[in-house]
Write a protein that holds these residues in place. Structure first.
Motif, PDB file in Angstrom:
ATOM      1  N   ASN A   1     -58.398  51.516 -27.084  1.00  0.00           N
ATOM      2  CA  ASN A   1     -58.999  52.852 -27.007  1.00  0.00           C
ATOM      3  C   ASN A   1     -58.847  53.454 -25.606  1.00  0.00           C
ATOM      4  O   ASN A   1     -59.808  53.993 -25.038  1.00  0.00           O
ATOM      5  CB  ASN A   1     -60.475  52.804 -27.409  1.00  0.00           C
ATOM      6  CG  ASN A   1     -60.664  52.352 -28.851  1.00  0.00           C
ATOM      7  OD1 ASN A   1     -59.856  52.675 -29.717  1.00  0.00           O
ATOM      8  ND2 ASN A   1     -61.724  51.595 -29.096  1.00  0.00           N
ATOM      9  N   ASP A   2     -57.651  53.315 -25.052  1.00  0.00           N
ATOM     10  CA  ASP A   2     -57.301  53.845 -23.720  1.00  0.00           C
ATOM     11  C   ASP A   2     -58.063  53.170 -22.581  1.00  0.00           C
ATOM     12  O   ASP A   2     -58.019  53.646 -21.443  1.00  0.00           O
ATOM     13  CB  ASP A   2     -57.552  55.359 -23.659  1.00  0.00           C
ATOM     14  CG  ASP A   2     -56.608  56.134 -24.551  1.00  0.00           C
ATOM     15  OD1 ASP A   2     -55.470  55.674 -24.732  1.00  0.00           O
ATOM     16  OD2 ASP A   2     -57.015  57.192 -25.068  1.00  0.00           O
ATOM     17  N   LYS A   3     -58.742  52.077 -22.870  1.00  0.00           N
ATOM     18  CA  LYS A   3     -59.512  51.384 -21.835  1.00  0.00           C
ATOM     19  C   LYS A   3     -58.913  50.000 -21.596  1.00  0.00           C
ATOM     20  O   LYS A   3     -58.579  49.276 -22.534  1.00  0.00           O
ATOM     21  CB  LYS A   3     -60.973  51.245 -22.268  1.00  0.00           C
ATOM     22  CG  LYS A   3     -61.852  50.560 -21.232  1.00  0.00           C
ATOM     23  CD  LYS A   3     -63.286  50.433 -21.737  1.00  0.00           C
ATOM     24  CE  LYS A   3     -64.161  49.717 -20.711  1.00  0.00           C
ATOM     25  NZ  LYS A   3     -65.553  49.537 -21.229  1.00  0.00           N
TER      26      LYS A   3
ATOM     27  N   ASP B   1     -60.084  56.964 -13.204  1.00  0.00           N
ATOM     28  CA  ASP B   1     -60.983  57.599 -14.175  1.00  0.00           C
ATOM     29  C   ASP B   1     -61.092  56.776 -15.454  1.00  0.00           C
ATOM     30  O   ASP B   1     -61.129  57.306 -16.572  1.00  0.00           O
ATOM     31  CB  ASP B   1     -60.498  59.015 -14.512  1.00  0.00           C
ATOM     32  CG  ASP B   1     -60.495  59.933 -13.298  1.00  0.00           C
ATOM     33  OD1 ASP B   1     -61.350  59.737 -12.413  1.00  0.00           O
ATOM     34  OD2 ASP B   1     -59.627  60.824 -13.231  1.00  0.00           O
ATOM     35  N   GLY B   2     -61.117  55.465 -15.284  1.00  0.00           N
ATOM     36  CA  GLY B   2     -61.298  54.568 -16.422  1.00  0.00           C
ATOM     37  C   GLY B   2     -60.051  54.276 -17.219  1.00  0.00           C
ATOM     38  O   GLY B   2     -60.099  53.498 -18.178  1.00  0.00           O
ATOM     39  N   LYS B   3     -58.909  54.862 -16.871  1.00  0.00           N
ATOM     40  CA  LYS B   3     -57.686  54.672 -17.633  1.00  0.00           C
ATOM     41  C   LYS B   3     -56.627  53.950 -16.804  1.00  0.00           C
ATOM     42  O   LYS B   3     -56.504  54.171 -15.603  1.00  0.00           O
ATOM     43  CB  LYS B   3     -57.136  56.018 -18.120  1.00  0.00           C
ATOM     44  CG  LYS B   3     -58.005  56.701 -19.170  1.00  0.00           C
ATOM     45  CD  LYS B   3     -57.319  57.944 -19.713  1.00  0.00           C
ATOM     46  CE  LYS B   3     -58.146  58.592 -20.820  1.00  0.00           C
ATOM     47  NZ  LYS B   3     -57.478  59.787 -21.398  1.00  0.00           N
ATOM     48  N   LEU B   4     -55.865  53.133 -17.484  1.00  0.00           N
ATOM     49  CA  LEU B   4     -54.775  52.421 -16.825  1.00  0.00           C
ATOM     50  C   LEU B   4     -53.648  53.398 -16.506  1.00  0.00           C
ATOM     51  O   LEU B   4     -53.149  54.097 -17.386  1.00  0.00           O
ATOM     52  CB  LEU B   4     -54.248  51.309 -17.738  1.00  0.00           C
ATOM     53  CG  LEU B   4     -53.100  50.470 -17.189  1.00  0.00           C
ATOM     54  CD1 LEU B   4     -53.610  49.493 -16.129  1.00  0.00           C
ATOM     55  CD2 LEU B   4     -52.406  49.701 -18.319  1.00  0.00           C
ATOM     56  N   VAL B   5     -53.244  53.449 -15.240  1.00  0.00           N
ATOM     57  CA  VAL B   5     -52.180  54.371 -14.839  1.00  0.00           C
ATOM     58  C   VAL B   5     -50.968  53.631 -14.259  1.00  0.00           C
ATOM     59  O   VAL B   5     -49.932  54.239 -14.014  1.00  0.00           O
ATOM     60  CB  VAL B   5     -52.684  55.404 -13.822  1.00  0.00           C
ATOM     61  CG1 VAL B   5     -53.721  56.318 -14.465  1.00  0.00           C
ATOM     62  CG2 VAL B   5     -53.244  54.727 -12.575  1.00  0.00           C
TER      63      VAL B   5
ATOM     64  N   VAL C   1     -54.920  46.879 -23.524  1.00  0.00           N
ATOM     65  CA  VAL C   1     -55.629  48.166 -23.599  1.00  0.00           C
ATOM     66  C   VAL C   1     -56.161  48.381 -25.010  1.00  0.00           C
ATOM     67  O   VAL C   1     -55.476  48.103 -26.000  1.00  0.00           O
ATOM     68  CB  VAL C   1     -54.686  49.326 -23.206  1.00  0.00           C
ATOM     69  CG1 VAL C   1     -55.379  50.672 -23.367  1.00  0.00           C
ATOM     70  CG2 VAL C   1     -54.189  49.141 -21.767  1.00  0.00           C
TER      71      VAL C   1
ATOM     72  N   VAL D   1     -56.127  51.562 -12.016  1.00  0.00           N
ATOM     73  CA  VAL D   1     -56.966  52.338 -12.936  1.00  0.00           C
ATOM     74  C   VAL D   1     -57.509  53.578 -12.230  1.00  0.00           C
ATOM     75  O   VAL D   1     -57.950  53.514 -11.083  1.00  0.00           O
ATOM     76  CB  VAL D   1     -58.136  51.478 -13.465  1.00  0.00           C
ATOM     77  CG1 VAL D   1     -59.094  52.309 -14.316  1.00  0.00           C
ATOM     78  CG2 VAL D   1     -57.602  50.290 -14.270  1.00  0.00           C
TER      79      VAL D   1
ATOM     80  N   THR E   1     -47.903  47.673 -22.232  1.00  0.00           N
ATOM     81  CA  THR E   1     -49.243  47.175 -22.519  1.00  0.00           C
ATOM     82  C   THR E   1     -49.278  46.490 -23.887  1.00  0.00           C
ATOM     83  O   THR E   1     -48.344  46.589 -24.678  1.00  0.00           O
ATOM     84  CB  THR E   1     -50.275  48.311 -22.506  1.00  0.00           C
ATOM     85  OG1 THR E   1     -49.968  49.260 -23.537  1.00  0.00           O
ATOM     86  CG2 THR E   1     -50.290  49.019 -21.154  1.00  0.00           C
TER      87      THR E   1
ATOM     88  N   GLN F   1     -46.895  53.815 -16.017  1.00  0.00           N
ATOM     89  CA  GLN F   1     -46.837  53.616 -17.473  1.00  0.00           C
ATOM     90  C   GLN F   1     -46.317  52.219 -17.821  1.00  0.00           C
ATOM     91  O   GLN F   1     -45.271  52.068 -18.468  1.00  0.00           O
ATOM     92  CB  GLN F   1     -45.969  54.688 -18.124  1.00  0.00           C
ATOM     93  CG  GLN F   1     -46.495  56.100 -17.927  1.00  0.00           C
ATOM     94  CD  GLN F   1     -45.596  57.149 -18.570  1.00  0.00           C
ATOM     95  OE1 GLN F   1     -44.399  56.943 -18.760  1.00  0.00           O
ATOM     96  NE2 GLN F   1     -46.187  58.282 -18.921  1.00  0.00           N
TER      97      GLN F   1
END
Length: 222
Positions: free
Chosen positions: A114-116, A40-44, A112, A38, A87, A84
């Motif tokens: 809302n992108d979280k 900046d709060g987003k799964l990468v 995931v 993760v 998910t 990527q």
């Protein structure tokens, strides 16, 4: 059954700049095989124990000195993680996620919303869900039956269970058992088990086996 009912919510995550050695230690300490990445709060991405093992040189490889092993352990996981990753949403059906895992041969799917990142579901969770749905932990008897391959056959069995006040704890249907029959498995509990079995036979249902109290009994009609 939605995946949110079975996913793990307290997910350990790491930053893409985390060194391989540190990621390996986190996996070892927590006894799991998948680490969502993760930023900046987003799964990468996601990195697995297998990815790390392949990236880190083996301690028995005599061609590599200790200095090279240290350098490898300090490499960032961003170079080895899966970018990527596949998910799921918390409201995705459990069976859809199981099919995804089978299709792509993966052992875990980040969840995931809302992108979280809100959870992760693994093979272990899928097996746990299966055992719960099948009522493995429930008391009572497991009955395996061959019923006609039509839309009313299942309802007929349910009505018979209701007639004898039997509690139906779990039910599953395998439609492709044969051209003429589907395989129905039920787990029931109640006081009138013998009467239920007789009524099922009388209805034209074939009982393959009954599992009660840990003993399997192959049944033939009297």
């Amino acid at each position: 059954m939605f995946i949110k009912l079975w996913m793990q919510r307290d997910v350990v995550t790491i930053d893409p700049d985390t060194p391989l050695g540190e990621a390996a230690e986190i996996i070892k300490q927590n006894s799991f095989r998948h680490l969502p990445v993760v930023k900046d709060g987003k799964l990468v991405g996601i990195i697995t124990q297998k990815d790390i093992n392949q990236a880190l040189p083996s301690a028995i490889d005599s061609s590599l000195g200790s200095e090279n092993r240290v350098i490898a352990a300090q490499a960032k996981i961003s170079s080895f993680m899966v970018n990527q990753p596949i998910t799921a949403s918390p409201m995705d059906p459990l069976e859809n996620v199981a099919l995804l895992m089978r299709k792509f041969k993966i052992g875990a799917v980040p969840v995931v919303e809302n992108d979280k990142l809100v959870g992760i579901v693994t093979e272990t969770d899928i097996f746990r869900a299966f055992t719960e749905i099948m009522g493995v932990r429930e008391t009572g008897s497991r009955i395996e039956l061959q019923i006609k391959n039509n839309s009313t056959a299942v309802y007929k069995v349910v009505e018979i269970c209701k007639e004898f006040n039997m509690e139906l704890n779990a039910i599953s249907v395998y439609k492709n058992f044969s051209h003429e029959h589907q395989l129905l498995t039920i787990r029931v509990s109640g006081e009138e088990m013998d009467q239920l079995i007789d009524a099922l036979w009388d209805s034209g249902t074939k009982i393959n086996q009954i599992l009660a109290g840990g003993n399997t009994e192959k049944v033939v009609p009297s």
